[in-house]
Design a protein around this motif. Structure first.
Motif, PDB file in Angstrom:
ATOM      1  N   PRO A 166      63.642  73.398  52.157  1.00  5.59           N
ATOM      2  CA  PRO A 166      63.585  72.103  51.457  1.00  5.59           C
ATOM      3  C   PRO A 166      64.742  71.187  51.806  1.00  5.59           C
ATOM      4  O   PRO A 166      64.702  69.993  51.479  1.00  5.59           O
ATOM      5  N   THR A 167      65.780  71.711  52.480  1.00  3.70           N
ATOM      6  CA  THR A 167      66.969  70.897  52.756  1.00  3.70           C
ATOM      7  C   THR A 167      67.109  70.515  54.220  1.00  3.70           C
ATOM      8  O   THR A 167      67.999  69.749  54.572  1.00  3.70           O
ATOM      9  N   GLY A 168      66.262  71.009  55.093  1.00  4.31           N
ATOM     10  CA  GLY A 168      66.391  70.725  56.513  1.00  4.31           C
ATOM     11  C   GLY A 168      65.720  69.419  56.905  1.00  4.31           C
ATOM     12  O   GLY A 168      65.104  68.726  56.099  1.00  4.31           O
ATOM     13  N   ALA A 169      65.837  69.095  58.205  1.00  2.00           N
ATOM     14  CA  ALA A 169      65.245  67.867  58.730  1.00  2.00           C
ATOM     15  C   ALA A 169      63.753  68.019  59.011  1.00  2.00           C
ATOM     16  O   ALA A 169      63.069  67.023  59.238  1.00  2.00           O
ATOM     17  N   ASP A 220      60.747  65.120  59.240  1.00  2.00           N
ATOM     18  CA  ASP A 220      60.055  64.884  60.512  1.00  2.00           C
ATOM     19  C   ASP A 220      58.545  65.016  60.344  1.00  2.00           C
ATOM     20  O   ASP A 220      57.774  64.173  60.825  1.00  2.00           O
ATOM     21  N   VAL A 221      58.100  66.084  59.669  1.00  2.00           N
ATOM     22  CA  VAL A 221      56.657  66.304  59.497  1.00  2.00           C
ATOM     23  C   VAL A 221      56.049  65.200  58.628  1.00  2.00           C
ATOM     24  O   VAL A 221      54.968  64.672  58.928  1.00  2.00           O
ATOM     25  N   THR A 249      57.868  72.119  68.657  1.00  2.00           N
ATOM     26  CA  THR A 249      58.761  71.576  67.633  1.00  2.00           C
ATOM     27  C   THR A 249      57.954  71.281  66.370  1.00  2.00           C
ATOM     28  O   THR A 249      56.724  71.152  66.427  1.00  2.00           O
ATOM     29  N   PRO A 250      58.623  71.148  65.222  1.00  2.00           N
ATOM     30  CA  PRO A 250      57.903  70.768  63.997  1.00  2.00           C
ATOM     31  C   PRO A 250      57.174  69.436  64.127  1.00  2.00           C
ATOM     32  O   PRO A 250      56.050  69.282  63.631  1.00  2.00           O
TER      33      PRO A 250
END
Length: 394
Positions: free
Chosen positions: A146-149, A153-154, A252-253
């Motif tokens: 929940p804290t990442g980029a 991005d998604v 990649t996401p």
């Protein structure tokens, strides 16, 4: 009180159960040099694993020997995975081998290969079980930190390409001790949300950071997912077991979001092209139908009789019939008049105009003879202008 005496079978059985119940002695990796190698006709492989100071008897059973027996040779160093057990009949302590790797590969790499071989044997990596992604998703799941980029991005890609899709997020810790269980739980929760697809994603990192995506709970949760799973873990050069088990792998996401979401501009363009093609096809069909109708009308007109001439003939015949009918009626009227005149001349009633009378009885019968009457008979006298009653007096 004398000491209790145990039979050998009871002791060996207790030792076997004690060893097999010890989690430190099951599912472990051991390294050493191979010696006393024996390949039995049954397909089992027996050998001793030693390191100069100790030795341990090992057995690789036929069921686990497929593709692994050739990795074992006299004098080479290997790392083996399996569990300790005790063979009660001889009291031998043995290591039951499940997987073999040459020494020097590294613990993580060896564990990766062991799990990959296990999943391949169970069908988790079978290409035929890979499911296609939905063309126009309405609900997309996302498992990530929940804290990442990744989340940003998604969300950005989905909003730009296909805003009709709703993103359902199941946050989970994606590295560290216990992360694999949390990721598996998040995948199972999303599996109950009636989604069209699920994205499993995290950013890049060291091999140790990505290791939760190689652990068995995550791979089995992906395999059990009721909808297609897109794995986007690490960088493009990183490969995890989650990537191999997933239905689709993305580098990649953001690429995962692009794979699951169609580009609305491209969809709109395709719809416009299809609409034009449909209009053209419909116009062609209408033109063809009109041409066929005109040809049919021409053929029908050529095959029909001359209705105008027939109509004229009918009118002429109707007029002639009418004239003939009038003539016949006139002639019938003349004949009827003549017959009426003759009938009037012959009618007895005409005699009354000349002063005569008709004598009838009360029952209406005509009296034609005076002898037919008797005194006091009642009669009717019909004259020209009426009827009178009379009685015979003599």
């Amino acid at each position: 009180m004398p000491p209790e005496v145990y039979p050998v079978r009871q002791v060996t059985r207790y030792l076997r159960e004690l060893i097999e119940a010890n989690r430190h002695l099951s599912d472990i990796w051991i390294s050493g040099e191979v010696s006393n190698l024996t390949r039995a006709s049954s397909g089992h492989v027996y050998f001793t694993l030693g390191d100069g100071g100790a030795a341990l008897r090992c057995v690789l059973f036929r069921s686990r020997n497929v593709g692994q027996g050739q990795r074992i040779a006299e004098g080479i160093s290997v790392v083996v995975y399996g569990s300790l057990s005790l063979y009660e009949q001889r009291g031998d302590l043995s290591f039951i081998v499940d997987f073999v790797q040459p020494e020097g590969v590294g613990a993580l790499a060896a564990e990766f290969e062991r799990l990959r071989a296990k999943f391949e044997e169970e069908g988790l990596l079978a290409p035929e079980r890979k499911r296609p992604l939905p063309a126009f998703p309405q609900r997309v799941g996302l498992v990530t930190s929940p804290t990442g980029a990744v989340l940003h991005d998604v969300t950005d890609v989905l909003g730009r390409r296909w805003p009709l899709a709703r993103l359902v997020v199941a946050p989970a810790r994606v590295q560290g001790e216990g992360a694999s269980g949390l990721i598996a739980d998040a995948l199972r929760r999303l599996g109950e949300e009636h989604l069209d697809a699920i994205i499993l994603a995290r950013g890049g990192g060291a091999a140790e950071d990505l290791w939760p995506f190689n652990e068995e709970p995550v791979s089995r949760a992906i395999y059990a997912s009721p909808v297609p799973v897109i794995s986007a873990v690490g960088h493009e050069t990183d490969t995890t077991l989650a990537d191999l088990v997933a239905d689709v792998r993305a580098p990649t996401p953001s690429a995962a979001a692009e794979l699951v979401a169609p580009d609305r501009a491209e969809v709109s363009q395709r719809v416009g092209v299809l609409a034009r093609h449909a209009d053209t096809a419909m116009s062609r069909r209408l033109d063809a139908a009109t041409t066929r109708t005109e040809r049919s009308a021409t053929a029908l007109a050529a095959g029909l009789p001359d209705l105008a001439a027939a109509s004229r003939r009918i009118e002429e015949r109707a007029a002639a019939g009418g004239r003939a009918l009038e003539l016949a009626i006139a002639r019938a009227g003349e004949r009827t008049g003549a017959l009426g005149g003759r009938l009037a001349a012959l009618s007895p009633l005409a005699t009354l105009d000349r002063g005569y009378a008709v004598v009838t009885r009360e029952d209406g019968s005509v009296v034609t003879s005076a002898a037919a009457l008797r005194p006091d008979d009642a009669v009717q006298l019909r004259l020209r202008d009426g009827t009178r009653s009379a009685r015979i007096t003599g």
